[in-house]
Design a protein around this motif. Structure first.
Motif, PDB file in Angstrom:
ATOM      1  N   VAL A  18       0.987  -1.293   0.016  1.00  0.00           N
ATOM      2  CA  VAL A  18       0.028   0.021  -0.085  1.00  0.00           C
ATOM      3  C   VAL A  18       1.006   1.161  -0.061  1.00  0.00           C
ATOM      4  O   VAL A  18       0.484   2.228  -0.726  1.00  0.00           O
ATOM      5  CB  VAL A  18      -0.977   0.018   1.106  1.00  0.00           C
ATOM      6  N   LYS A  19       2.068   1.210   0.692  1.00  0.00           N
ATOM      7  CA  LYS A  19       2.917   2.481   0.840  1.00  0.00           C
ATOM      8  C   LYS A  19       3.563   2.665  -0.493  1.00  0.00           C
ATOM      9  O   LYS A  19       3.551   4.031  -0.519  1.00  0.00           O
ATOM     10  CB  LYS A  19       4.195   2.144   1.738  1.00  0.00           C
ATOM     11  N   GLY A  20       3.318   2.130  -1.253  1.00  0.00           N
ATOM     12  CA  GLY A  20       3.982   2.287  -2.514  1.00  0.00           C
ATOM     13  C   GLY A  20       2.994   2.750  -3.854  1.00  0.00           C
ATOM     14  O   GLY A  20       3.302   3.012  -4.833  1.00  0.00           O
ATOM     15  N   ALA A  21       1.522   2.931  -3.180  1.00  0.00           N
ATOM     16  CA  ALA A  21       0.613   3.166  -4.193  1.00  0.00           C
ATOM     17  C   ALA A  21       0.582   4.605  -4.536  1.00  0.00           C
ATOM     18  O   ALA A  21       1.039   5.434  -3.783  1.00  0.00           O
ATOM     19  CB  ALA A  21      -0.685   2.679  -3.492  1.00  0.00           C
ATOM     20  N   ASP A  22       0.106   4.794  -5.747  1.00  0.00           N
ATOM     21  CA  ASP A  22      -0.179   6.212  -6.278  1.00  0.00           C
ATOM     22  C   ASP A  22      -1.675   6.671  -5.756  1.00  0.00           C
ATOM     23  O   ASP A  22      -1.682   7.939  -5.762  1.00  0.00           O
ATOM     24  CB  ASP A  22      -0.010   6.237  -7.575  1.00  0.00           C
TER      25      ASP A  22
END
Length: 418
Positions: free
Chosen positions: A276-280
């Motif tokens: 989730v942390k790397g989501a745009d």
């Protein structure tokens, strides 16, 4: 190990109402009942008490404990399930006063996770959380830990025997940490590859049973588990989602959040939620038919903040629009009200996602020679193409659209800019 239908374990639920409003406490107890059903148990009675703070030794007061003992004998209950996380001494004292097994909310959630974990990573994370919970509570557990799991709260990782020796447990925790670190590194490699390709990443988050997997499946034609139960999805799944313009994005379904989610579980599943942390963009799915939907929203936002993900762009998806609660009012910010089963609603959502994606992208206007077929193909798939016109005189294509600021194709586009 699932119990046969004719041998379902009977549970008495116990809760302390600590300066909460009545509705809030009622929903919390109803949620505990749903957790029991998810764990293959059956609620046969509920006992509650209003207190300023829970009793330090026995959670409930002396008179209420006597009432509970009578109720347990009359109904022949197998389990006493407490709607809070008990301290080691509270658990020990209650277990000594009652005949049935005493579980708290945390143990119940851990048990459900033990049932639901499918991947090696999921099983390791559950075992890690269970052992972290168990370590300070070894004293007074009796023989419950020296036998194979045979019911709610005894289901262990892989249903193997849990040694009561602290050194053994600490050693096992260290082993799991090392194994999970390898999984984290592997995930990091996948993420780096996706970052290099600069795929636009969407993550679905939300309270458990809000309809995340249903939406995920219908947006991506995947086969994530769909059930009207809490924590139906435990292991994250990633698929391709094509937006109306033809732009390909990556969408990930994640484990559901819940109020009072055990701290050990948040820690254990941190690597999973790194996705989730790397989501745009976060799609925050909310069940608009649930009377407690506002508290569900707050719980998810609180956990996102704890995981340092609250700064990511968010689109709130109020699901189950056909069953919206009478008091439902959407919160501020970007949102959409829809049903995951309605195709028009899903198309509207895809359009909304595309509009939000554009906000973080670079606008381009180029003329590409017709012999640059590979570049044109990349523009169709990896960018949001708003205009594609063939210029016959120039034997070239005039293209307008939006591209991820760090996408590798940016270098090629600069050569053909207008």
């Amino acid at each position: 190990m699932f119990l046969q239908e004719n041998n379902v374990e009977k549970a008495i639920l116990v809760g302390c109402q600590l300066q909460e409003n009545d509705d809030r406490f009622t929903y919390s107890m109803a949620e505990l009942d749903s957790l029991v059903a998810t764990a293959q148990g059956k609620t046969i009675a509920t006992l509650s008490q209003k207190l300023d703070r829970s009793h330090p030794a026995t959670y409930i007061g002396k008179g209420k404990l006597e009432e509970l003992q009578q109720l347990e004998t009359e109904l022949e209950a197998d389990l006493i399930i407490i709607n809070d996380e008990l301290t080691p001494s509270q658990l020990r004292n209650l277990q000594n006063s009652l005949k049935g097994r005493v579980l708290d909310r945390t143990q119940l959630i851990l048990d459900i996770f033990a049932q639901r974990a499918r991947s090696r990573e999921g099983k390791l994370q559950v075992e890690y959380a269970q052992l972290q919970y168990l370590l300070p509570r070894l004293a007074g557990q009796g023989t419950a830990l020296s036998r194979l799991g045979g019911g709610i709260g005894t289901r262990g990782p892989g249903e193997t025997q849990l040694e009561t020796d602290r050194r053994h447990i600490r050693r096992r925790i260290n082993e799991i940490k090392k194994q999970l670190q390898l999984v984290v590194e592997q995930r990091e490699r996948y993420r780096e590859r996706r970052k290099r390709n600069k795929a636009f990443q969407i993550a679905i988050v939300g309270y458990t049973n809000a309809g995340k997997s249903t939406l995920f499946n219908r947006l991506s034609t995947a086969e994530s588990l769909e059930e009207n139960q809490l924590f139906a999805t435990l292991d994250p799944m990633t698929r391709k989602l094509v937006l109306p313009s033809g732009y390909s994005t990556i969408i990930t379904d994640t484990v559901g959040f819940i109020q009072d989610l055990p701290t050990s579980l948040i820690a254990a599943f941190r690597s999973t939620l790194e996705e989730v942390k790397g989501a745009d963009l976060l799609l925050h799915v909310v069940d608009s038919s649930n009377p407690d939907y506002t508290n569900h929203e707050k719980t998810v936002q609180r956990l996102l903040k704890e995981l340092e993900m609250d700064q990511l762009p968010q689109l709130t998806v109020y699901n189950k629009a056909d069953e919206t609660h009478s008091d439902f009012v959407p919160s501020s910010g970007e949102y959409i009200i829809m049903s995951a089963f309605d195709e028009n609603d899903r198309n509207h959502l895809k359009k909304k996602i595309e509009d939000m994606a554009v906000l973080s992208m670079h606008y381009y206007q180029v003329v590409i020679p017709s012999n640059e077929g590979r570049l044109l193909s990349v523009l169709k798939n990896d960018t949001i193409l708003r205009e594609l016109i063939f210029l016959e005189e120039d034997q070239a294509y005039k293209c307008k659209g939006y591209v991820h600021k760090d996408h590798p194709v940016m270098g090629s586009l600069k050569l053909f800019e207008l």
